[in-house]
Design an enzyme around this catalytic site. Structure first.
Site, PDB file in Angstrom:
ATOM      1  N   LYS A 145      -2.320   8.905  -7.387  1.00  0.00           N
ATOM      2  CA  LYS A 145      -2.066   9.148  -5.927  1.00  0.00           C
ATOM      3  C   LYS A 145      -2.024  10.647  -5.654  1.00  0.00           C
ATOM      4  O   LYS A 145      -2.649  10.861  -4.286  1.00  0.00           O
ATOM      5  CB  LYS A 145      -0.657   8.953  -5.821  1.00  0.00           C
TER       6      LYS A 145
ATOM      7  N   THR B  74      10.361  -2.898  -3.094  1.00  0.00           N
ATOM      8  CA  THR B  74       9.139  -3.679  -3.177  1.00  0.00           C
ATOM      9  C   THR B  74       8.894  -4.366  -4.780  1.00  0.00           C
ATOM     10  O   THR B  74       9.983  -3.771  -5.576  1.00  0.00           O
ATOM     11  CB  THR B  74       7.847  -3.239  -2.802  1.00  0.00           C
TER      12      THR B  74
ATOM     13  N   TYR C 102      -0.158   6.554 -12.441  1.00  0.00           N
ATOM     14  CA  TYR C 102       0.056   6.242 -11.223  1.00  0.00           C
ATOM     15  C   TYR C 102       0.147   7.673 -10.316  1.00  0.00           C
ATOM     16  O   TYR C 102      -0.541   7.903  -9.138  1.00  0.00           O
ATOM     17  CB  TYR C 102       1.506   5.572 -11.068  1.00  0.00           C
TER      18      TYR C 102
ATOM     19  N   ASN D 148      -3.146   0.408   1.393  1.00  0.00           N
ATOM     20  CA  ASN D 148      -1.979   0.008   0.928  1.00  0.00           C
ATOM     21  C   ASN D 148      -1.959  -0.610  -0.410  1.00  0.00           C
ATOM     22  O   ASN D 148      -0.846  -0.037  -1.078  1.00  0.00           O
ATOM     23  CB  ASN D 148      -1.504  -0.759   2.138  1.00  0.00           C
TER      24      ASN D 148
END
Length: 252
Positions: free
Chosen positions: A159, A192, A155, A88
């Site tokens: 991913k 978040t 990023y 995570n």
């Protein structure tokens, strides 16, 4: 007992995952993060035998092997009914055109978002290779792997690499006598720290910042708790692993 190894539990989705799982006394939760959530400190105080906390920076790639030696020293194989790894932990920065980024920030991004999950999965499979139980790996990816925006190249690249890694592991494991089920999931747009970081970025560095501010103002962000509930339902579903890339995380 069911064992869950979760990275990035100090806040956000990871903290919510751990909090939900700790409500079941049959779950053993192993938390890996740089810091410990105050909420989990409180909850673990209520159930001290059900949670183990490891303070660890996933940027320290060379120490991941020794980390897993410590993690599995807490696990009694004879007492394990099933075991799960949830990769995570993730970081968004650096945000901005690639020529303006700092090399160390790019390296840390790729380390935490891609190389660390690869190594964690590798050791997880190695340690459980001959265990005749339910074994699963859940990789938390991002829609940024597919829907590209400027100023997020490290990023998005990390991913996308995580998705490819997941598909490769599926190919490897499907021929094993005691396979590990694996899937990569796009959890959606969640309120978040990563979202806060995006919204605080200047328009010069990230031209789409107003889009994310609008999502926040209009209340269109999922909460970490809602997302964690859906992720657990996905992870525990009977069909888990049949679809290696889950782009829409819906209520099961």
């Amino acid at each position: 007992m069911r064992y869950f190894i979760i990275t990035g539990t100090s806040r956000g989705i990871g903290e919510s995952l751990a909090r939900i799982l700790l409500n079941d006394e049959n779950n053993q939760v192993i938390c890996i993060s740089r810091g410990m959530s105050e909420n989990l400190n409180f909850q673990s105080g209520l159930k001290p035998v059900n949670v183990f906390n490891f303070s660890f920076d996933l940027n320290n790639l060379s120490d991941i092997e020794s980390l897993f030696q410590s993690v599995f020293s807490f696990i009694n194989e004879d007492n394990v009914d099933s075991i799960y790894l949830i990769n995570n932990a993730g970081i968004l920065s650096p945000i901005g055109p690639i020529e303006e980024t700092i090399s160390e920030d790019v390296i840390r991004n790729i380390n935490v978002n891609l190389i660390a999950p690869i190594l964690l999965t590798s050791h997880f499979i190695k340690y459980t290779k001959n265990w005749k139980i339910d074994k699963r790996v859940l990789n938390i990816s991002s829609g940024s792997a597919k829907y590209l925006l400027p100023s997020q190249s490290p990023y998005s690249t990390a991913k996308a690499g995580l998705d490819s890694f997941t598909k490769s592991i599926y190919i490897e494991q499907k021929e094993e006598p005691f396979p590990v089920k694996v899937a990569s999931v796009y959890p959606g747009v969640i309120d978040t720290k990563l979202q806060t970081e995006i919204r605080s970025t200047s328009k010069e560095k990230f031209p789409y910042v107003e889009l994310f501010n609008q999502l926040y103002v209009e209340g269109k962000l999922q909460t970490p708790l809602e997302t964690a509930e859906k992720l657990i339902q996905l992870l525990m579903s009977s069909d888990y692993g049949k679809e290696t890339l889950v782009e829409e995380l819906t209520q099961m």
